[in-house]
Scaffold this active site. Structure first.
Site, PDB file in Angstrom:
ATOM      1  N   CYS A 125       0.845  -1.191   0.000  1.00  0.00           N
ATOM      2  CA  CYS A 125       0.000   0.000   0.000  1.00  0.00           C
ATOM      3  C   CYS A 125       0.882   1.242   0.000  1.00  0.00           C
ATOM      4  O   CYS A 125       1.969   1.246   0.577  1.00  0.00           O
ATOM      5  CB  CYS A 125      -0.904   0.018   1.229  1.00  0.00           C
ATOM      6  SG  CYS A 125      -2.065  -1.352   1.312  1.00  0.00           S
ATOM      7  N   ASP A 174      14.904   8.433 -10.459  1.00  0.00           N
ATOM      8  CA  ASP A 174      13.985   7.346 -10.795  1.00  0.00           C
ATOM      9  C   ASP A 174      12.770   7.871 -11.553  1.00  0.00           C
ATOM     10  O   ASP A 174      12.125   8.832 -11.127  1.00  0.00           O
ATOM     11  CB  ASP A 174      13.488   6.647  -9.525  1.00  0.00           C
ATOM     12  CG  ASP A 174      14.563   5.775  -8.892  1.00  0.00           C
ATOM     13  OD1 ASP A 174      15.524   5.434  -9.587  1.00  0.00           O
ATOM     14  OD2 ASP A 174      14.418   5.433  -7.703  1.00  0.00           O
ATOM     15  N   HIS A 222      15.730   4.918 -13.429  1.00  0.00           N
ATOM     16  CA  HIS A 222      15.212   3.561 -13.230  1.00  0.00           C
ATOM     17  C   HIS A 222      13.757   3.510 -13.653  1.00  0.00           C
ATOM     18  O   HIS A 222      12.971   4.421 -13.370  1.00  0.00           O
ATOM     19  CB  HIS A 222      15.317   3.138 -11.772  1.00  0.00           C
ATOM     20  CG  HIS A 222      14.601   1.855 -11.479  1.00  0.00           C
ATOM     21  ND1 HIS A 222      15.047   0.649 -11.968  1.00  0.00           N
ATOM     22  CD2 HIS A 222      13.474   1.591 -10.790  1.00  0.00           C
ATOM     23  CE1 HIS A 222      14.213  -0.301 -11.587  1.00  0.00           C
ATOM     24  NE2 HIS A 222      13.250   0.244 -10.880  1.00  0.00           N
ATOM     25  N   GLU A 282      13.260  -3.260 -15.292  1.00  0.00           N
ATOM     26  CA  GLU A 282      12.752  -4.575 -14.883  1.00  0.00           C
ATOM     27  C   GLU A 282      12.781  -5.503 -16.085  1.00  0.00           C
ATOM     28  O   GLU A 282      12.235  -5.188 -17.137  1.00  0.00           O
ATOM     29  CB  GLU A 282      11.319  -4.446 -14.371  1.00  0.00           C
ATOM     30  CG  GLU A 282      10.699  -5.771 -13.946  1.00  0.00           C
ATOM     31  CD  GLU A 282      10.116  -6.561 -15.093  1.00  0.00           C
ATOM     32  OE1 GLU A 282      10.172  -7.806 -15.023  1.00  0.00           O
ATOM     33  OE2 GLU A 282       9.620  -5.963 -16.061  1.00  0.00           O
ATOM     34  N   HIS A 284      10.090  -8.436  -6.249  1.00  0.00           N
ATOM     35  CA  HIS A 284       8.712  -8.494  -5.770  1.00  0.00           C
ATOM     36  C   HIS A 284       8.334  -9.895  -5.309  1.00  0.00           C
ATOM     37  O   HIS A 284       7.200 -10.134  -4.889  1.00  0.00           O
ATOM     38  CB  HIS A 284       7.743  -8.010  -6.844  1.00  0.00           C
ATOM     39  CG  HIS A 284       7.947  -6.566  -7.193  1.00  0.00           C
ATOM     40  ND1 HIS A 284       8.822  -6.164  -8.171  1.00  0.00           N
ATOM     41  CD2 HIS A 284       7.407  -5.432  -6.684  1.00  0.00           C
ATOM     42  CE1 HIS A 284       8.812  -4.838  -8.248  1.00  0.00           C
ATOM     43  NE2 HIS A 284       7.956  -4.374  -7.357  1.00  0.00           N
TER      44      HIS A 284
END
Length: 773
Positions: A531, A614, A656, A680, A709
Site C-alpha cells: 500500500c 527514478d 530507473h 525490470e 517483488h
C-alpha cells in the site's frame, strides 16, 4: 434513477488485509484467520455502501491480492509450472493463488511468480495472465459465487463484478508463438456463461462486466471479439441484466460498438472522457433503445470533492434526452484507486481544515453519488447539500494557498538550453569512464534496502518525541554506515546509502516540497499487500531547501567507493501523487522538474558523482490512446531532461524504470538521455531488452537480473543465464548488473542471499569475458 458503485477499496480502512496477508505468508496465522479478516472487510464494505444509499452494491470486487489473478484462477488459467501445487493432497487453492502472485521457494519446490504490470494508466499492478496455444479453461474457483451468497446472507443482493472476457484476454500474454490470445475467446466463454447462469439461478439481477479495453485503440479482431462475446452471453442468459462498464477514458471510435452490444446498461467515465456523453446522446439507435446509461460523474481516481453543479448538468442533459428511468449515477471507476475514508484524518496539523474541505475519499464519494442521485430532478439551487458543496468548490478556486507568482515565472522562463547536457552521451561516456574508473559490468542496487521494524520505529519514535532529532539522525547514520560496510564486503561497485530515512520514494520528497499536503491514513493499494500513501499536490511546487544532500554527502564521506545520490523524478512524483486538477499536468510536472534540478545541482556540488533520478512512471503516464502520446511524451521527457541537465558531463545520471513495455516508446526513452537506465526484465526473462536491441539503444543499461517483488532467492546460474542473454544484445561496456527494483519491501536474509548470488554471477561473467578477450 438508481445509484451504484463499481468497486470499493479492499485492504480495509486500517490496512487490515495487508497485515493479515503478511502474517499468513510468515506463518503466524492460518488460512481461517486470514479469511476471517477478509470476510470482515467485505461485510463492512457492503454495510458502508448500503448506509450511504447506494442502490446497486458490488460483490467480487474484493480480492486477496489482485482481481485479474482472481479471474485467472476462476477460469482455470493456471500455468503448468504450478501443477505440482494442485496434485493430490496439496490441492490448496489459497497457497496456489499466492504462489502464482509471489512465487514459492521451499524445500523441494522452487516456482517463479507470474509477471506483474500496471493496470492501464494507474499505479495499480495486476498479475499478467499467461496463455498457451490451445489453452484449456475450466471453472476452478467459486469465489464470485461464494461472495454473492455471503452478501445475500447479510440481506444484500449484490451486483457481482467480473472482468470482461475480452479485456481479460487482452491483458494477458502469449507464452509461446503461433497464436493470438484473442483466438482463445471461444474456449473461454463457456466458463463465463456457466458462472453467469449460476449467479442468475441464485438470484443475481445485475452483473457488472468490466471491459475497459473499450477506451483503447482496438483492432478489428478485438472489436469482432466483443460483438461475438456479448452476443453469445445474451443468447445464453437473456434475462440477466448486464451492466457493461468502461472507464479511464472516452469511447471515441469504439462508441458505436459499445452502444450496440446487447447489454442492459452501459457505463461511461465522464471524468476522463466527458466527450463520450454527447456522442452517446447523439446516437439515435441508443436513444431509441431501452438501454440504461450509467454516468461516471464522481472521480474514482482522485481525491477532490465533486463539483455538484457540473455533475448535475451532465445528469440533467441525459435525463432530458432518454428519461430519468434510464439513468444510473456512479463513480467514474472502481474506488479501489481512492483512499478509504477522509473522516479518519484527525490531525489538523497534517491536513488543515481548509484543504481537507476540498477533498473526498472513497466513503465520501459514495455520499456524493447518493446525493447527486437525490438532487437530480429537484430544485437543488437552494438545497443545503448543494450550496455547501459549491462553497467548497469556490473556496479552492480562490485560495491564496495555491498560487505562487515566482514559481510560475520560473516555469515561464525555461529556455531550450535548460533541457540539454553540455555534450552528447558518446562524449560523456568517455569522460565518465576515465573519471569514475568502474570495472566491466559494474554492479549496483536500485536504491533502497529493507526497512526493518527497527528502522520504521525510529521514524515513529521521532514523531512521538521519544527520540530527539539528533538522536534520530545518529541512529540513521549508524544504519547507513552498516549498509555501506556490508556492500563493500559484498563487492558491489556503486553503493547506495539505503534510504533508511525515507518513508516512501514520493512521499519523502513531497514532505520537503511546498504545494504538497499529506494524510495519516490515505492508503491506496499498489499490488498485493503493498500500500502507498500518495502525497496530494494542491498548489504550486518549489524546493525551499535541499532534501537529500545531507544523507548522500554523509554516505559518500564514509566510503571510498562511489555512492549514488537517489532522487525520484518529476513525472513519477506527479503520477504517484493525487494531482491538482486546476492546471495542466505539464505545468505541475515542470514545477517539480525545476525543484529536482536544484537538488541534482546541489548533490554534484556536495561531491556526488553518480545521481539516480527514478522515473518508473513514465510509461504508465502514457495516454491510453496513441493519438495523444506525442504531446505527453514530449513534455514528460522534457521534464526529466530539465531535472538532469544542470550538471557537468563527468557526473553520471542514472534513471530507473520498472514494469514497462518499451517497444513503442523506445525513441522517447532514448531521448531522456540518461547515462544509465536500469529496468525490470527478470520476470519477462529479458524479453524487454528486445526493444533496446532492435532500436540500437546507445546508452548504458542495467537489466534487472532478479525479481525483488518475490521472496524467492535466484540462483547464481539463473542470474548468469540472464546476463548472458543480455550480453547478446548489449555491448559489454554498456551492461550493468542490478536487481529489478528497490529492496525496501524485502527481508534482510533473502536480500543478502540474492545480492551475493548477483555479485557472484557478475564476477563469473567478467572472468568469462576476460578469457574470451
Amino acid at each position: 434513477m438508481l445509484s451504484h458503485n463499481l468497486g470499493y477499496p479492499r485492504v480495509g480502512s486500517q490496512r487490515e488485509l495487508k497485515k493479515a496477508s503478511e502474517q499468513y505468508w510468515a506463518g503466524k496465522i492460518d488460512r481461517d484467520a486470514l479469511q476471517k479478516v477478509a470476510r470482515q472487510i467485505r461485510h463492512r464494505n457492503w454495510e458502508t455502501q448500503q448506509q450511504s444509499g447506494i442502490d446497486l452494491i458490488p460483490s467480487n470486487d474484493f480480492s486477496l491480492y489482485d482481481q485479474v489473478l482472481d479471474t485467472s484462477l476462476l477460469v482455470g488459467a493456471i500455468p503448468e509450472r504450478y501443477n505440482q501445487l494442485i496434485d493430490g493432497k496439496s490441492n490448496r487453492e489459497l497457497d496456489l493463488y499466492f504462489a502464482m502472485a509471489r512465487g514459492v521457494q521451499r524445500e523441494g519446490v522452487d516456482i517463479k511468480a507470474m509477471e506483474m504490470t500496471k493496470w492501464f494508466d494507474t499505479n495499480y499492478h495486476y498479475i499478467v495472465p499467461e496463455f498457451i496455444k490451445n489453452q484449456k479453461f475450466n471453472r476452478y474457483s467459486d469465489k464470485v459465487i461464494l461472495e454473492f451468497e455471503d452478501a445475500r446472507q447479510q440481506g444484500i443482493i449484490t451486483k457481482p463484478v467480473l472482468l470482461g472476457p475480452v479485456t481479460y484476454l487482452l491483458l494477458g500474454k502469449e507464452k509461446e508463438e503461433g497464436f493470438d490470445r484473442i483466438d482463445l475467446l471461444d474456449q473461454l466463454l463457456p466458463v463465463y456463461i456457466e458462472i453467469l447462469k449460476e449467479l442468475a439461478s441464485r438470484g443475481a439481477e445485475w452483473i457488472q462486466l468490466d471491459e475497459p479495453c473499450l477506451v483503447l485503440d482496438l483492432t478489428d479482431k478485438y472489436k469482432i471479439a466483443l460483438e461475438s462475446a456479448y452476443a453469445q452471453i445474451h443468447e445464453a442468459v437473456p434475462n440477466l441484466r448486464i451492466l457493461l462498464a468502461t472507464y479511464f477514458g472516452a469511447l471515441e471510435d469504439n462508441l458505436s460498438l459499445a452502444t450496440n452490444l446487447p447489454v442492459a446498461a452501459l457505463h461511461i467515465d465522464l471524468t476522463r472522457g466527458e466527450e463520450s456523453l454527447s456522442a452517446v446522446l447523439s446516437d439515435r439507435d441508443f436513444i431509441n433503445s431501452t438501454k440504461l446509461l450509467s454516468l461516471g460523474v464522481v472521480d474514482g481516481r482522485n481525491i477532490w470533492k465533486n463539483d455538484y453543479k457540473k455533475s448535475l448538468d451532465f445528469i440533467q442533459k441525459t435525463v432530458d434526452i432518454i428519461g430519468e428511468n434510464r439513468v444510473l449515477i456512479a463513480p467514474s471507476s472502481s474506488l479501489l484507486h481512492s483512499p478509504h475514508d477522509l473522516d479518519l484524518e484527525k490531525n489538523e496539523e497534517v491536513l488543515t481544515p481548509e484543504i481537507k474541505n476540498w477533498m473526498a475519499f472513497a466513503k465520501q464519494k459514495l455520499a456524493e453519488v447518493s446525493t447527486l442521485t437525490k438532487l437530480s430532478g429537484t430544485d437543488y439551487i437552494k438545497n443545503k447539500l448543494f450550496t455547501t458543496n459549491q462553497k467548497a468548490i469556490e473556496s479552492r478556486r480562490t485560495s491564496t494557498l495555491i498560487h505562487k507568482t515566482l514559481v510560475k515565472k520560473r516555469v515561464t522562463a525555461i529556455e531550450l538550453q535548460d533541457f540539454e547536457r553540455k555534450n552528447n552521451f558518446g562524449a560523456r561516456q568517455i569522460i565518465q569512464l576515465e573519471k569514475l574508473k568502474l570495472p566491466l559490468f559494474p554492479s549496483t542496487t536500485i536504491g533502497s534496502f529493507p526497512q526493518t521494524d527497527d528502522v520504521r520505529q525510529l521514524r515513529a519514535n521521532l514523531k512521538k518525541g521519544i527520540l530527539t532529532q539528533q538522536e534520530y539522525e545518529n541512529r540513521i547514520e549508524e544504519e547507513i554506515v552498516k549498509s555501506l560496510r556490508w556492500q563493500e564486503d559484498l563487492g558491489i561497485d556503486v553503493l547506495v546509502h539505503g534510504e533508511f530515512e525515507r518513508n516512501d520514494m514520493v512521499e519523502y520528497f513531497g514532505e520537503s516540497l511546498s504545494g504538497f499536503v499529506f494524510t495519516q491514513n490515505g492508503w491506496v493499494q499498489s499490488y498485493g499487500s503493498r500500500c502507498v500513501k500518495p502525497p496530494i499536490i494542491y498548489g504550486d511546487v518549489e524546493r525551499p531547501a535541499p532534501m537529500t544532500v545531507r544523507w548522500s554527502a554523509f554516505a559518500q564521506a564514509n566510503s571510498d567507493k562511489l555512492v549514488k545520490g537517489m532522487l525520484t523524478g518529476p513525472v513519477t512524483i506527479l503520477q504517484w501523487s493525487f494531482v491538482r486538477d486546476d492546471q495542466p499536468r505539464k505545468d505541475t510536472t515542470f514545477q517539480i522538474g525545476l525543484a529536482i534540478r536544484d537538488e541534482v545541482v546541489d548533490l554534484e556540488k556536495a561531491g556526488i558523482k553518480v545521481i539516480q533520478i527514478d522515473e518508473p512512471a513514465i510509461r504508465e503516464g502514457l495516454p491510453l490512446r496513441k493519438s495523444a502520446w506525442k504531446n505527453y511524451l514530449k513534455w514528460a521527457v522534457d521534464a526529466f531532461r530539465l531535472s538532469a541537465a544542470g550538471v557537468a558531463d563527468q557526473t553520471q545520471i542514472h534513471t530507473h524504470m520498472c514494469y514497462s513495455e518499451f517497444n513503442d516508446i523506445i525513441d522517447s526513452i532514448a531521448a531522456m538521455d540518461a547515462d544509465v537506465i536500469t529496468i525490470e526484465t527478470s520476470r519477462s526473462q529479458m524479453e524487454l531488452l528486445d526493444a533496446f536491441a532492435d532500436f540500437n539503444y546507445p546508452n548504458e543499461i542495467g537489466p534487472g537480473v532478479y525479481d525483488i517483488h518475490s521472496p524467492r532467492v535466484p540462483t547464481i546460474e539463473e542470474i548468469t543465464l540472464l546476463l548472458e542473454k543480455a550480453l547478446k544484445v548489449i555491448p559489454a561496456r554498456n551492461l550493468w548488473v542490478n536487481p529489478d527494483c528497490g529492496l525496501k519491501t524485502r527481508k534482510w536474509p533473502e536480500t543478502e542471499a540474492a545480492l551475493r548470488n548477483m555479485i557472484s554471477a557478475a564476477n563469473l561473467l567478467r572472468e568469462s569475458v576476460a578469457i574470451e578477450q
